[in-house]
Design a protein around this motif. Structure first.
Motif, PDB file in Angstrom:
ATOM      1  N   ALA A  64       1.750 -36.985  -9.892  1.00  0.00           N
ATOM      2  CA  ALA A  64       1.136 -36.868  -8.159  1.00  0.00           C
ATOM      3  C   ALA A  64       0.231 -37.642  -7.901  1.00  0.00           C
ATOM      4  CB  ALA A  64       0.391 -35.505  -8.579  1.00  0.00           C
ATOM      5  N   VAL A  65       0.488 -37.941  -6.896  1.00  0.00           N
ATOM      6  CA  VAL A  65      -1.187 -39.191  -6.156  1.00  0.00           C
ATOM      7  C   VAL A  65      -2.494 -38.541  -6.100  1.00  0.00           C
ATOM      8  CG1 VAL A  65       0.802 -40.960  -5.417  1.00  0.00           C
ATOM      9  CG2 VAL A  65      -0.142 -39.304  -3.469  1.00  0.00           C
ATOM     10  N   SER A  66      -2.712 -37.297  -6.017  1.00  0.00           N
ATOM     11  CA  SER A  66      -3.157 -36.497  -5.266  1.00  0.00           C
ATOM     12  C   SER A  66      -3.601 -34.500  -6.425  1.00  0.00           C
ATOM     13  CB  SER A  66      -3.430 -36.238  -3.651  1.00  0.00           C
ATOM     14  OG  SER A  66      -4.341 -35.443  -3.257  1.00  0.00           O
ATOM     15  N   ASN A  67      -4.560 -34.845  -6.957  1.00  0.00           N
ATOM     16  CA  ASN A  67      -4.032 -33.274  -7.284  1.00  0.00           C
ATOM     17  C   ASN A  67      -3.853 -32.334  -6.453  1.00  0.00           C
ATOM     18  OD1 ASN A  67      -5.258 -31.810  -9.706  1.00  0.00           O
ATOM     19  ND2 ASN A  67      -7.653 -30.878  -7.980  1.00  0.00           N
ATOM     20  N   ASN A  68      -4.556 -32.606  -5.020  1.00  0.00           N
ATOM     21  CA  ASN A  68      -3.891 -31.491  -3.841  1.00  0.00           C
ATOM     22  C   ASN A  68      -2.536 -31.478  -3.653  1.00  0.00           C
ATOM     23  OD1 ASN A  68      -5.553 -29.138  -2.591  1.00  0.00           O
ATOM     24  ND2 ASN A  68      -5.404 -30.539  -0.817  1.00  0.00           N
ATOM     25  N   GLY A  69      -1.501 -32.695  -4.276  1.00  0.00           N
ATOM     26  CA  GLY A  69      -0.840 -32.639  -4.035  1.00  0.00           C
ATOM     27  C   GLY A  69      -0.062 -32.856  -4.963  1.00  0.00           C
ATOM     28  N   ARG A  70       0.478 -31.627  -5.909  1.00  0.00           N
ATOM     29  CA  ARG A  70       0.963 -31.188  -7.197  1.00  0.00           C
ATOM     30  C   ARG A  70       2.095 -30.645  -6.790  1.00  0.00           C
ATOM     31  NH1 ARG A  70      -3.188 -29.969 -12.068  1.00  0.00           N
ATOM     32  NH2 ARG A  70      -0.844 -30.027 -13.102  1.00  0.00           N
ATOM     33  N   LEU A  71       3.490 -30.814  -7.036  1.00  0.00           N
ATOM     34  CA  LEU A  71       4.758 -29.954  -7.197  1.00  0.00           C
ATOM     35  C   LEU A  71       4.858 -28.995  -7.694  1.00  0.00           C
ATOM     36  CD1 LEU A  71       7.710 -32.795  -6.720  1.00  0.00           C
ATOM     37  CD2 LEU A  71       5.495 -31.777  -5.337  1.00  0.00           C
ATOM     38  N   TRP A  72       4.178 -28.726  -8.809  1.00  0.00           N
ATOM     39  CA  TRP A  72       4.128 -27.723  -9.693  1.00  0.00           C
ATOM     40  C   TRP A  72       3.025 -27.909 -10.455  1.00  0.00           C
ATOM     41  CZ3 TRP A  72       8.548 -30.687  -8.645  1.00  0.00           C
ATOM     42  CH2 TRP A  72       9.532 -29.590  -8.294  1.00  0.00           C
ATOM     43  N   PRO A  73       2.393 -26.862 -10.817  1.00  0.00           N
ATOM     44  CA  PRO A  73       1.058 -26.615 -12.051  1.00  0.00           C
ATOM     45  C   PRO A  73       1.384 -27.458 -13.141  1.00  0.00           C
ATOM     46  CG  PRO A  73       2.150 -24.074 -10.904  1.00  0.00           C
ATOM     47  CD  PRO A  73       2.914 -25.211 -10.916  1.00  0.00           C
ATOM     48  N   THR A 117      -2.730 -26.251  -5.238  1.00  0.00           N
ATOM     49  CA  THR A 117      -3.766 -26.712  -4.144  1.00  0.00           C
ATOM     50  C   THR A 117      -4.721 -25.747  -3.823  1.00  0.00           C
ATOM     51  OG1 THR A 117      -0.765 -26.970  -4.029  1.00  0.00           O
ATOM     52  CG2 THR A 117      -2.640 -27.170  -1.619  1.00  0.00           C
ATOM     53  N   ASN A 118      -5.564 -26.809  -3.346  1.00  0.00           N
ATOM     54  CA  ASN A 118      -7.079 -25.833  -2.410  1.00  0.00           C
ATOM     55  C   ASN A 118      -7.250 -25.971  -0.689  1.00  0.00           C
ATOM     56  OD1 ASN A 118      -8.847 -26.082  -4.971  1.00  0.00           O
ATOM     57  ND2 ASN A 118      -8.953 -28.327  -4.865  1.00  0.00           N
ATOM     58  N   ARG A 119      -5.729 -26.716  -0.719  1.00  0.00           N
ATOM     59  CA  ARG A 119      -5.540 -27.240   1.003  1.00  0.00           C
ATOM     60  C   ARG A 119      -3.717 -27.481   1.181  1.00  0.00           C
ATOM     61  NH1 ARG A 119      -7.447 -30.768   5.071  1.00  0.00           N
ATOM     62  NH2 ARG A 119      -7.298 -29.464   7.590  1.00  0.00           N
ATOM     63  N   LEU A 120      -3.949 -26.763   2.099  1.00  0.00           N
ATOM     64  CA  LEU A 120      -1.795 -26.606   1.889  1.00  0.00           C
ATOM     65  C   LEU A 120      -2.189 -27.696   3.426  1.00  0.00           C
ATOM     66  CD1 LEU A 120       0.386 -26.671   1.109  1.00  0.00           C
ATOM     67  CD2 LEU A 120       0.997 -24.320   2.139  1.00  0.00           C
ATOM     68  N   ILE A 121      -0.897 -29.059   3.354  1.00  0.00           N
ATOM     69  CA  ILE A 121      -1.553 -29.734   4.547  1.00  0.00           C
ATOM     70  C   ILE A 121      -0.008 -30.650   4.742  1.00  0.00           C
ATOM     71  CG2 ILE A 121      -3.598 -30.673   4.425  1.00  0.00           C
ATOM     72  CD1 ILE A 121      -2.117 -32.975   2.170  1.00  0.00           C
ATOM     73  N   ALA A 122       0.441 -30.536   6.015  1.00  0.00           N
ATOM     74  CA  ALA A 122       1.780 -31.436   6.247  1.00  0.00           C
ATOM     75  C   ALA A 122       1.254 -31.856   7.708  1.00  0.00           C
ATOM     76  CB  ALA A 122       2.175 -30.374   7.073  1.00  0.00           C
ATOM     77  N   PRO A 123       2.127 -32.866   8.348  1.00  0.00           N
ATOM     78  CA  PRO A 123       2.490 -32.995   9.500  1.00  0.00           C
ATOM     79  C   PRO A 123       2.050 -32.131  11.010  1.00  0.00           C
ATOM     80  CG  PRO A 123       4.707 -34.191   7.986  1.00  0.00           C
ATOM     81  CD  PRO A 123       3.143 -33.074   7.862  1.00  0.00           C
TER      82      PRO A 123
END
Length: 333
Positions: A64-73, A117-123
């Motif tokens: 993961a490139v971001s703590n908020n973008g990990r695919l699994w815990p 994930t603290n804040r789910l984000i997407a395009p």
């Protein structure tokens, strides 16, 4: 009759600035063994070391490139300088087997693990499914911040002695979400046309290249199809990737499929993704990697000999048998 100079799994292959001893690649496969803080552990050292013999290239699991973008815990990460030392222990172990190892840089976007994930984000504010929930649409400044995250991750990848980078743009994760018209409904510079939907990937690759230079291998994993009408398909992906190749932003393409939506292909048979890899290869000069239940030497040799793909990646058999690559390379059916 096969000519003696025909290509085969044994034939060396150059990707960017490195030469692989053969064309068999260990595909990125999650280990679910990272620490709660995203650190690689002793498990990763032993896992990759034990599978490094015989293989031409190893690609580490999603990092993961971001703590908020990990695919699994229990993902591993590369989103702080503190992660570098743990990852370097993995690369140094694999290098004792004279095997190159790439890192796979990822961000889950709307498919990031809800538990961490603290804040789910997407395009766009379009959910993957009810279990993940509705993401927030990214602002331009947030997009620019994510691109910088990839840039910093590239710097750490070099510091951790990885031999190359695979950018994860497949399986419904953040970059794939930007690429597909199913998940990207933006009307600004990062959406709308094919060019707009490609901009996040292009900007990310350019930021990585700014750190790595032109000789360091940078490859991209893509999903060749969304398995739905109106989604991505091999022809569209070929048109997306060709300008990136022309501009020197990528050195190879790793072709998988699906993941954008909770749908599965109707038939998962040996080589089921191969036709898509072959179709995408028609657009490109850089090497194309095929993956998808290609588990016999004779099948792999035929794929490479017939130039349907330039290399073959395997995953699950290597999880079950660390010596599978050596056996496959040594087996001449």
């Amino acid at each position: 009759m096969i000519k003696t100079n025909s290509l085969s799994l044994d034939t060396p292959l150059t990707i960017g600035g490195i030469k692989l001893r053969n064309r068999l690649i260990m595909a990125p496969m999650q280990q679910y063994k990272g620490s709660p803080e995203g650190y690689a552990t002793e498990h990763h050292i032993q896992h990759y070391l034990s599978r490094a013999n015989g293989i031409g290239l190893m690609i580490v699991e999603s990092t993961a490139v971001s703590n908020n973008g990990r695919l699994w815990p229990n993902d591993i990460g590369i989103y702080s300088d503190r992660h570098t030392e743990a990852l370097k222990r993995v690369t140094e172990a694999v290098h004792t087997r004279h095997t190159p190892i790439f890192v796979q840089l990822s961000h889950g976007g709307r498919k990031s693990a809800p538990e961490v994930t603290n804040r789910l984000i997407a395009p766009s504010a379009i959910p993957y499914d009810d279990s993940y929930g509705k993401p927030a649409e990214l602002s331009i400044s947030e997009i620019e911040g994510l691109i910088e995250s990839y840039h910093l991750a590239a710097r750490r990848s070099i510091e951790a002695s990885f031999d190359g980078i695979e950018v994860h743009a497949a399986h419904g994760f953040l970059i794939h979400q930007f690429l597909s018209p199913i998940s990207n409904h933006r009307s600004d510079a990062y959406g709308g046309t094919r060019h707009g939907r490609t901009k996040f990937l292009r900007d990310t690759l350019a930021a990585i290249r700014a750190e790595t230079g032109s000789n360091y291998p940078v490859i991209v994993r893509i999903s060749s199809t969304d398995y739905i009408d109106g989604g991505l398909n091999p022809q569209e992906l070929g048109l997306i990737l060709k300008p990136l190749e022309t501009d020197g932003l990528l050195d190879a393409v790793d072709v998988s499929s699906g993941g954008l939506l909770p749908v599965q292909p109707a038939d998962i048979h040996p080589g089921y993704q191969l036709p898509d890899a072959a179709a995408i290869k028609q657009h490109l000069n850089v090497p194309v990697i095929a993956v998808g239940k290609i588990y016999t030497r004779s099948f792999a040799d035929r794929i490479i000999r017939d130039r349907l793909a330039d290399a073959v990646a395997i995953g699950r058999p290597l999880l079950e048998d660390p010596d599978f690559a050596q056996k496959m390379i040594g087996r001449k059916e």
